[in-house]
Design a protein around this motif. Sequence first.
Motif, PDB file in Angstrom:
ATOM      1  N   MET A   1       0.850  -1.200   0.000  1.00  0.00           N
ATOM      2  CA  MET A   1       0.000   0.000   0.000  1.00  0.00           C
ATOM      3  C   MET A   1       0.879   1.239   0.000  1.00  0.00           C
ATOM      4  O   MET A   1       1.846   1.323   0.758  1.00  0.00           O
ATOM      5  N   HIS A   2       0.566   2.202  -0.868  1.00  0.00           N
ATOM      6  CA  HIS A   2       1.364   3.421  -0.981  1.00  0.00           C
ATOM      7  C   HIS A   2       0.445   4.637  -0.984  1.00  0.00           C
ATOM      8  O   HIS A   2       0.344   5.373  -1.965  1.00  0.00           O
ATOM      9  N   ILE A   3      -0.246   4.836   0.121  1.00  0.00           N
ATOM     10  CA  ILE A   3      -1.109   6.014   0.261  1.00  0.00           C
ATOM     11  C   ILE A   3      -0.238   7.248   0.427  1.00  0.00           C
ATOM     12  O   ILE A   3       0.715   7.248   1.212  1.00  0.00           O
ATOM     13  N   THR A   4      -0.551   8.293  -0.300  1.00  0.00           N
ATOM     14  CA  THR A   4       0.229   9.525  -0.219  1.00  0.00           C
ATOM     15  C   THR A   4      -0.572  10.616   0.490  1.00  0.00           C
ATOM     16  O   THR A   4      -1.804  10.572   0.569  1.00  0.00           O
ATOM     17  N   LEU A   5       0.163  11.612   0.987  1.00  0.00           N
ATOM     18  CA  LEU A   5      -0.494  12.755   1.619  1.00  0.00           C
ATOM     19  C   LEU A   5      -1.337  13.523   0.600  1.00  0.00           C
ATOM     20  O   LEU A   5      -2.374  14.093   0.953  1.00  0.00           O
ATOM     21  N   ARG A   6      -0.890  13.548  -0.645  1.00  0.00           N
ATOM     22  CA  ARG A   6      -1.676  14.227  -1.676  1.00  0.00           C
ATOM     23  C   ARG A   6      -3.036  13.557  -1.839  1.00  0.00           C
ATOM     24  O   ARG A   6      -4.062  14.231  -1.964  1.00  0.00           O
ATOM     25  N   GLN A   7      -3.102  12.217  -1.827  1.00  0.00           N
ATOM     26  CA  GLN A   7      -4.374  11.514  -1.923  1.00  0.00           C
ATOM     27  C   GLN A   7      -5.273  11.825  -0.721  1.00  0.00           C
ATOM     28  O   GLN A   7      -6.482  12.050  -0.872  1.00  0.00           O
ATOM     29  N   ILE A   8      -4.669  11.870   0.462  1.00  0.00           N
ATOM     30  CA  ILE A   8      -5.432  12.201   1.669  1.00  0.00           C
ATOM     31  C   ILE A   8      -5.953  13.630   1.584  1.00  0.00           C
ATOM     32  O   ILE A   8      -7.096  13.930   1.970  1.00  0.00           O
ATOM     33  N   GLU A   9      -5.123  14.535   1.071  1.00  0.00           N
ATOM     34  CA  GLU A   9      -5.530  15.929   0.925  1.00  0.00           C
ATOM     35  C   GLU A   9      -6.678  16.051  -0.072  1.00  0.00           C
ATOM     36  O   GLU A   9      -7.638  16.806   0.151  1.00  0.00           O
ATOM     37  N   VAL A  10      -6.598  15.310  -1.189  1.00  0.00           N
ATOM     38  CA  VAL A  10      -7.665  15.318  -2.191  1.00  0.00           C
ATOM     39  C   VAL A  10      -8.960  14.790  -1.581  1.00  0.00           C
ATOM     40  O   VAL A  10     -10.042  15.385  -1.756  1.00  0.00           O
ATOM     41  N   PHE A  11      -8.877  13.679  -0.868  1.00  0.00           N
ATOM     42  CA  PHE A  11     -10.067  13.115  -0.224  1.00  0.00           C
ATOM     43  C   PHE A  11     -10.724  14.139   0.702  1.00  0.00           C
ATOM     44  O   PHE A  11     -11.947  14.354   0.668  1.00  0.00           O
ATOM     45  N   SER A  12      -9.933  14.769   1.542  1.00  0.00           N
ATOM     46  CA  SER A  12     -10.487  15.725   2.510  1.00  0.00           C
ATOM     47  C   SER A  12     -11.141  16.906   1.817  1.00  0.00           C
ATOM     48  O   SER A  12     -12.207  17.381   2.230  1.00  0.00           O
ATOM     49  N   GLU A  13     -10.526  17.399   0.760  1.00  0.00           N
ATOM     50  CA  GLU A  13     -11.075  18.556   0.075  1.00  0.00           C
ATOM     51  C   GLU A  13     -12.338  18.190  -0.699  1.00  0.00           C
ATOM     52  O   GLU A  13     -13.295  18.991  -0.760  1.00  0.00           O
ATOM     53  N   VAL A  14     -12.368  17.007  -1.298  1.00  0.00           N
ATOM     54  CA  VAL A  14     -13.581  16.565  -1.995  1.00  0.00           C
ATOM     55  C   VAL A  14     -14.725  16.413  -0.999  1.00  0.00           C
ATOM     56  O   VAL A  14     -15.879  16.791  -1.274  1.00  0.00           O
ATOM     57  N   LEU A  15     -14.421  15.881   0.186  1.00  0.00           N
ATOM     58  CA  LEU A  15     -15.455  15.725   1.215  1.00  0.00           C
ATOM     59  C   LEU A  15     -16.019  17.091   1.611  1.00  0.00           C
ATOM     60  O   LEU A  15     -17.236  17.257   1.761  1.00  0.00           O
ATOM     61  N   LYS A  16     -15.145  18.077   1.758  1.00  0.00           N
ATOM     62  CA  LYS A  16     -15.613  19.397   2.186  1.00  0.00           C
ATOM     63  C   LYS A  16     -16.385  20.115   1.080  1.00  0.00           C
ATOM     64  O   LYS A  16     -17.377  20.812   1.355  1.00  0.00           O
ATOM     65  N   SER A  17     -15.944  19.968  -0.154  1.00  0.00           N
ATOM     66  CA  SER A  17     -16.569  20.714  -1.245  1.00  0.00           C
ATOM     67  C   SER A  17     -17.697  19.956  -1.936  1.00  0.00           C
ATOM     68  O   SER A  17     -18.578  20.553  -2.547  1.00  0.00           O
ATOM     69  N   GLY A  18     -17.668  18.626  -1.873  1.00  0.00           N
ATOM     70  CA  GLY A  18     -18.730  17.823  -2.469  1.00  0.00           C
ATOM     71  C   GLY A  18     -18.561  17.554  -3.936  1.00  0.00           C
ATOM     72  O   GLY A  18     -19.430  16.929  -4.553  1.00  0.00           O
ATOM     73  N   SER A  19     -17.437  18.004  -4.550  1.00  0.00           N
ATOM     74  CA  SER A  19     -17.233  17.730  -5.969  1.00  0.00           C
ATOM     75  C   SER A  19     -15.748  17.800  -6.288  1.00  0.00           C
ATOM     76  O   SER A  19     -14.979  18.514  -5.628  1.00  0.00           O
ATOM     77  N   THR A  20     -15.361  17.063  -7.320  1.00  0.00           N
ATOM     78  CA  THR A  20     -13.964  17.098  -7.752  1.00  0.00           C
ATOM     79  C   THR A  20     -13.625  18.425  -8.424  1.00  0.00           C
ATOM     80  O   THR A  20     -12.476  18.869  -8.391  1.00  0.00           O
ATOM     81  N   THR A  21     -14.637  19.077  -9.026  1.00  0.00           N
ATOM     82  CA  THR A  21     -14.392  20.355  -9.708  1.00  0.00           C
ATOM     83  C   THR A  21     -13.951  21.418  -8.713  1.00  0.00           C
ATOM     84  O   THR A  21     -12.930  22.097  -8.909  1.00  0.00           O
ATOM     85  N   GLN A  22     -14.715  21.585  -7.634  1.00  0.00           N
ATOM     86  CA  GLN A  22     -14.370  22.593  -6.645  1.00  0.00           C
ATOM     87  C   GLN A  22     -13.072  22.225  -5.917  1.00  0.00           C
ATOM     88  O   GLN A  22     -12.250  23.085  -5.611  1.00  0.00           O
ATOM     89  N   ALA A  23     -12.875  20.927  -5.640  1.00  0.00           N
ATOM     90  CA  ALA A  23     -11.642  20.499  -4.980  1.00  0.00           C
ATOM     91  C   ALA A  23     -10.428  20.815  -5.846  1.00  0.00           C
ATOM     92  O   ALA A  23      -9.375  21.236  -5.342  1.00  0.00           O
ATOM     93  N   SER A  24     -10.559  20.642  -7.141  1.00  0.00           N
ATOM     94  CA  SER A  24      -9.433  20.915  -8.038  1.00  0.00           C
ATOM     95  C   SER A  24      -9.069  22.390  -8.023  1.00  0.00           C
ATOM     96  O   SER A  24      -7.892  22.750  -8.120  1.00  0.00           O
ATOM     97  N   GLN A  25     -10.044  23.269  -7.889  1.00  0.00           N
ATOM     98  CA  GLN A  25      -9.770  24.703  -7.838  1.00  0.00           C
ATOM     99  C   GLN A  25      -9.044  25.089  -6.553  1.00  0.00           C
ATOM    100  O   GLN A  25      -8.104  25.889  -6.565  1.00  0.00           O
ATOM    101  N   VAL A  26      -9.462  24.494  -5.443  1.00  0.00           N
ATOM    102  CA  VAL A  26      -8.814  24.784  -4.159  1.00  0.00           C
ATOM    103  C   VAL A  26      -7.377  24.276  -4.141  1.00  0.00           C
ATOM    104  O   VAL A  26      -6.460  24.949  -3.647  1.00  0.00           O
ATOM    105  N   LEU A  27      -7.164  23.077  -4.698  1.00  0.00           N
ATOM    106  CA  LEU A  27      -5.851  22.437  -4.645  1.00  0.00           C
ATOM    107  C   LEU A  27      -4.950  22.830  -5.814  1.00  0.00           C
ATOM    108  O   LEU A  27      -3.795  22.409  -5.852  1.00  0.00           O
TER     109      LEU A  27
END
Length: 289
Positions: A1-27
């Motif tokens: 298993m090779h979980i990265t901090l970037r993946q964790i950061e993406v997960f958290s931001e998608v959870l907060k924003s509810g969409s990959t589009t908004q998460a991509s803008q924040v990140l």
Amino acid sequence: MHITLRQIEVFSEVLKSGSTTQASQVLALSQSAVSAALADLEGQLGVQLFDRVGKRLVVNEHGRLLYPRAVGLLEQATEIQQLFQEDNGAIRISASSTIGNYLLPAMMARYRRDFPRLPLELSVGNSQDVIHAVADFRVDVGLIEGPCHVSELVSEPWLEDELVVFAAPDAPILSGPITAESLGSAPWILRERGSGTREIVDYLLLSHLPQFELAMELGNSEAIKHAVRHGMGISCLSRRVIADQLEAGTLVELTLPFPRLSRTLYRIHHRQKHISKALSRFLSYCTEA
């Protein structure tokens, strides 16, 4: 298993924003990169973290289980980043005895007033002890009372220091003129070999005397001062070491038939040592002092 901090950061931001589009803008990532990171994380965990409801992503029970741990990981990563951005690690200094006991305390106190939370570690020994500690990477920087001849260490002039020959007020040598002969016949109390002070005294002073009587070798300057004060002989130390006793009259400076005795104090570090921001800042305080 090779979980990265970037993946964790993406997960958290998608959870907060509810969409990959908004998460991509924040990140500041492309939407495809966000989607790929999230899919890779879910693939490694073997579960879906979101339920797909139209174009929205709704966190499910797996995502809710992961979220507090994800937040904790990101907070710890931020703490680690800030730790080294601010250079909060302990500064490790090794100094020969004159410097460590009589010069550095005031410099360290001044530094700690401005940076009270940054730890300082000081060890005191003779110059050879300091050189070995720096060469072995046991300390970050060394401050010594003479030149360093070890090739893997960088040696830089730091401060100028005056040496003083002194005696007790009732010492026999004071009964007549101070000459090379009277100095040579007096009993001397000196630092041990390996001391920077001893090396300089041997070179600057004792080599010019017609004879030399070593009465005693002592491992620290305080012991030498007390021995001289009790009439056991004469000695030569930094003016900084005996300034209070000269002012009080418990020790007397001898006027020499030689030029003024002075030496250069040196700062040393290993050639491969990284000079951190905190260490550089501390050294600037020492230089200004």
